[in-house]
Motif scaffolding. Structure first.
Motif, short mmCIF file in Angstrom:
data_model
loop_
_atom_site.label_atom_id
_atom_site.label_comp_id
_atom_site.label_asym_id
_atom_site.label_seq_id
_atom_site.Cartn_x
_atom_site.Cartn_y
_atom_site.Cartn_z
N ALA A 202 61.25 -66.14 105.46
CA ALA A 202 60.67 -65.66 104.21
C ALA A 202 59.20 -66.05 104.12
N ILE A 203 58.42 -65.17 103.50
CA ILE A 203 57.04 -65.45 103.11
C ILE A 203 56.97 -65.19 101.62
N MET A 204 56.56 -66.19 100.85
CA MET A 204 56.57 -66.10 99.39
C MET A 204 55.19 -66.42 98.83
N GLY A 205 54.81 -65.70 97.80
CA GLY A 205 53.57 -65.97 97.09
C GLY A 205 53.84 -66.14 95.61
N PHE A 206 53.09 -67.02 94.95
CA PHE A 206 53.29 -67.31 93.52
C PHE A 206 52.09 -68.09 93.03
N GLU A 207 52.03 -68.32 91.72
CA GLU A 207 50.95 -69.11 91.14
C GLU A 207 51.26 -70.59 91.32
N LEU B 189 31.18 -53.45 92.03
CA LEU B 189 32.63 -53.62 91.90
C LEU B 189 32.95 -55.09 91.62
N PRO B 190 33.60 -55.40 90.51
CA PRO B 190 33.95 -56.80 90.22
C PRO B 190 35.14 -57.26 91.06
N HIS B 191 35.32 -58.58 91.14
CA HIS B 191 36.46 -59.17 91.83
C HIS B 191 37.57 -59.42 90.81
N TYR B 192 38.65 -58.67 90.96
CA TYR B 192 39.73 -58.76 89.98
C TYR B 192 40.98 -58.13 90.60
N THR B 193 42.07 -58.87 90.64
CA THR B 193 43.32 -58.31 91.16
C THR B 193 44.50 -59.07 90.58
N ARG B 194 45.64 -58.42 90.59
CA ARG B 194 46.86 -59.05 90.11
C ARG B 194 47.56 -59.72 91.28
N MET B 195 47.98 -60.94 91.08
CA MET B 195 48.63 -61.74 92.10
C MET B 195 50.06 -62.08 91.64
N PRO B 196 50.95 -62.45 92.59
CA PRO B 196 50.73 -62.63 94.02
C PRO B 196 50.64 -61.29 94.75
N ASN B 197 49.99 -61.33 95.89
CA ASN B 197 49.73 -60.12 96.67
C ASN B 197 49.80 -60.48 98.15
N ILE C 230 54.55 -56.37 105.08
CA ILE C 230 54.50 -57.54 104.21
C ILE C 230 53.73 -57.18 102.94
N LYS C 231 54.36 -57.30 101.81
CA LYS C 231 53.73 -56.92 100.54
C LYS C 231 54.47 -57.58 99.38
N GLY C 232 53.97 -57.36 98.17
CA GLY C 232 54.62 -57.90 96.98
C GLY C 232 54.50 -59.41 96.91
N SER C 233 55.56 -60.07 96.42
CA SER C 233 55.55 -61.53 96.29
C SER C 233 56.55 -62.20 97.22
N VAL C 234 57.50 -61.43 97.77
CA VAL C 234 58.50 -61.98 98.69
C VAL C 234 58.71 -61.00 99.83
N SER C 235 58.62 -61.49 101.06
CA SER C 235 58.98 -60.70 102.24
C SER C 235 60.07 -61.46 102.98
N LEU C 236 61.22 -60.82 103.13
CA LEU C 236 62.37 -61.42 103.81
C LEU C 236 62.46 -60.84 105.21
N ASP D 156 63.70 -56.62 111.10
CA ASP D 156 63.73 -56.00 109.78
C ASP D 156 62.96 -56.87 108.78
N ILE D 157 62.02 -56.25 108.07
CA ILE D 157 61.25 -56.93 107.02
C ILE D 157 61.38 -56.13 105.74
N GLN D 158 61.84 -56.79 104.68
CA GLN D 158 61.97 -56.16 103.38
C GLN D 158 61.15 -56.95 102.37
N SER D 159 60.37 -56.24 101.59
CA SER D 159 59.45 -56.89 100.65
C SER D 159 59.79 -56.50 99.22
N TYR D 160 59.54 -57.44 98.30
CA TYR D 160 59.86 -57.23 96.89
C TYR D 160 58.76 -57.84 96.02
N SER D 161 58.58 -57.26 94.86
CA SER D 161 57.68 -57.80 93.85
C SER D 161 58.54 -58.46 92.78
#
Length: 594
Positions: free
Chosen positions: A480-485, A335-343, A521-527, A532-537
């Protein structure tokens, strides 16, 4: 009386009481006992450890504290570690004190420090309470003392030790964290067991399981399976019946095998059990569908022994046993290492992508200048989580304490602090999916979404701009927790843990260590607002890892069948042209020959 009869019962009345008396033991002051008594592996509660930091805090002393926190987090593992900052050693709690000569054990002065030193002493009031002093005359010596503790701790002994030299060892390789299952070779089940007898089953304990923590970027698709070479033994039934071995991954059935009777002994190797029952040894090669495997997994083996005989009181023999051979193997190397980010799911569950390098050598932690006690404690708690995720202390992490960080380099970076303390994130070249401050929140949105309704308690007017961003004005507390390049390097991650005020920031950090919150917690933003935790891509995505060209081609054909028709037509045209040229050449040579 039959103890296995389900009709037998007894009741424990609610008026019953249990009284437990205890007397603390006075342990000797010996560094060889570490990490005890600061951590007890027999205690399944969360580790809560007080720390005393140097009076004059510097980047180096903060880094030393973070490495120590990650080491304790690795010890605590699933229990998790939480740290509390004290001004002085507690007389009632085991405490670790990092000092550069300002806070010393009783009867000892700064002049007594000969270099990087470790010393364990008893509290004066309660001799069973221990204080561990990690000492140095300079920042570099304090850091070396911490390295000696977390790397050479197994060779320490006596009440005091002088750390003359520490070798950090060779550079780690990607994905070699002890908590990860090796993905570059077949791995034996014997490497994955946590305690003796884990793979043994009986009529009273019919299920054995293994925990598999995998890098979350392992790429799988339809047709890509995980080969497993399974070897097992069991108490053989006298004839064919419905005795089974069920194999499950994450509670999903993979395959079942009927257990062969004694009459099939000639086809298998026989082991004589100490209880006098014949056991058959069998071996199976099977494939686990890769799509069923995630970051944290449980591989389970359930033996179902059917009762023999025809009487109404027939029961399964209590000596029926089964065992999965530790020499069985799993192989994730295809299995290769490959995924779409942010995650953020991968980050919250295992610290990805920071945990790719187990010693965090490819990671920079960014704190505001002159960090507050809350920011320091949050930093230590997150470092404890990194130790929990990787199983190693973060000896090569980079700590940047600045309001204008410039020396992050081409690394993955994690920034922590309240939004007003991270103003540098508002730079024009930042790829933030959301800008957050106390009164104004700007969130990047996909074009298909024009409004966010019901996100805040009060109705907020959203004004999307030409860049498809929503502007929300509210005075409420929001974490907030945010992920990005990263804006500094391609395919490197930037993660921000923040909040509009101290309470919301503390809540955002606490969410990373709460298993119920982590699941949200998922996607690129968790508020985060209260419970209450709401997550968005949202925002731009990027790729981490790489796929072989042939696999890209196969996936493209599998996802877009029309490409097969187009490719087949093009191949047919090319073959027709080649055939026409070849036949024309032969015809021309034949004509000239005549």
């Amino acid at each position: 009386m039959d103890p296995g009869n389900p009709t037998l019962r007894f009741d424990i009345r609610p008026e019953s009481t249990l009284t437990i008396g205890s007397t603390p033991l006075n342990l000797v002051n010996d560094l060889a006992l570490l990490p005890a008594p600061f951590f007890d592996p027999r205690d399944n509660r969360k580790l809560r450890l007080p720390l005393v930091l140097p009076v004059e805090q510097t980047d180096a002393s903060m880094k030393a504290a973070g490495i120590l926190a990650s080491w304790m987090g690795a010890q605590a593992f699933y229990r998790q570690a939480e740290f509390e900052l004290l001004d002085a050693a507690s007389p009632t709690r085991h405490t670790i004190i990092l000092t550069k000569g300002k806070k010393m054990p009783e009867g000892m002065s700064e002049a007594n420090i000969e270099g990087p030193s470790l010393m364990i002493v008893s509290a004066k009031e309660n001799p069973w309470i221990k204080h561990l002093y990690v000492m140095g005359r300079t920042d570099e010596e304090l850091l070396q003392a911490v390295y000696g503790l977390v790397i050479e701790g197994q060779v320490l002994s006596g009440q005091k030790a002088l750390v003359k030299k520490v070798d950090l060892g060779a550079l780690r390789k990607p994905y070699d964290a002890p908590r990860y299952v090796p993905t570059n070779r077949p791995v034996r089940f014997g490497e994955l067991i946590d305690f003796p007898g884990q793979l043994e089953v009986s009529a009273d304990k019919p299920r054995a399981s293994l925990n598999l923590r995998l890098p979350p970027d392992l790429f799988s698709w339809a047709g890509r399976n995980i080969p497993m070479d399974l070897k097992y033994r069991y108490t053989a039934p006298s004839r064919w019946n419905d005795s089974l071995l069920n194999i499950e991954i994450n509670s999903s059935l993979i395959q079942s095998f009927r257990l062969a009777p004694r009459t099939e002994q000639v086809q298998n190797k026989i082991n004589i059990d100490l209880l006098g029952q014949a056991e058959l040894t069998s071996e199976e090669a099977l494939q686990i569908p890769a799509f069923r495997v995630g970051g944290n997994n449980e591989l389970a083996f359930a033996f179902g022994f059917m009762a023999e005989g025809g009487g109404s009181c027939t029961r399964v023999s209590q000596v029926a046993r089964g065992s999965i051979d530790p020499e069985s193997t799993l192989d994730f190397s295809n299995l290769p290492h490959y995924t779409r980010m942010p995650n953020l799911t991968a980050f919250a569950n295992g610290g990805y992508p920071f945990s790719i390098m187990a010693d965090l050598s490819d990671t920079a932690i960014v704190l505001p200048a002159n960090p507050t006690p809350l920011e320091i404690r949050s930093y230590l708690n997150v470092m404890g989580l990194f130790g929990q995720w990787t199983g190693l202390p973060a000896t090569r992490t980079t700590l940047v304490v600045s309001d204008k960080p410039e020396n992050i380099g081409e690394k993955n970076w994690l920034a922590m602090g309240t939004s007003d303390r991270l103003s540098w994130l508002n730079a024009a070249n930042m790829n933030l999916p959301m800008v957050l401050n106390a009164t104004e929140r700007s969130m990047g949105m996909p074009p298909a979404i024009q409004w966010l309704q019901g996100l805040w308690q009060n109705d907020s007017e959203l004004q999307p701009s030409e860049r498809a961003r929503a502007l929300i004005q509210t005075a409420g507390s929001l974490g907030a927790i945010m992920g990005f390049e990263s804006h500094l390097a391609k395919q490197k991650a930037g993660v921000v843990v923040t909040g509009t005020d101290q309470d919301s920031f503390e809540r955002a950090v606490a969410a990373l260590s709460d298993y119920a919150d982590v699941a949200k917690i998922k996607g690129s933003v968790s508020l985060i607002r209260g419970n209450d935790i709401q997550s968005y891509s949202l925002g731009e995505t990027y790729i981490s890892g790489a796929l072989p060209w042939w696999l890209r081609l196969r996936i493209a054909f599998s996802e877009y069948p029309a490409l097969i028709a187009v490719g087949g037509a093009l191949a047919g045209v090319i073959l027709a042209i080649l055939a026409f040229g070849w036949l024309s050449g032969r015809a021309s040579r034949r004509t000239k020959g005549n």
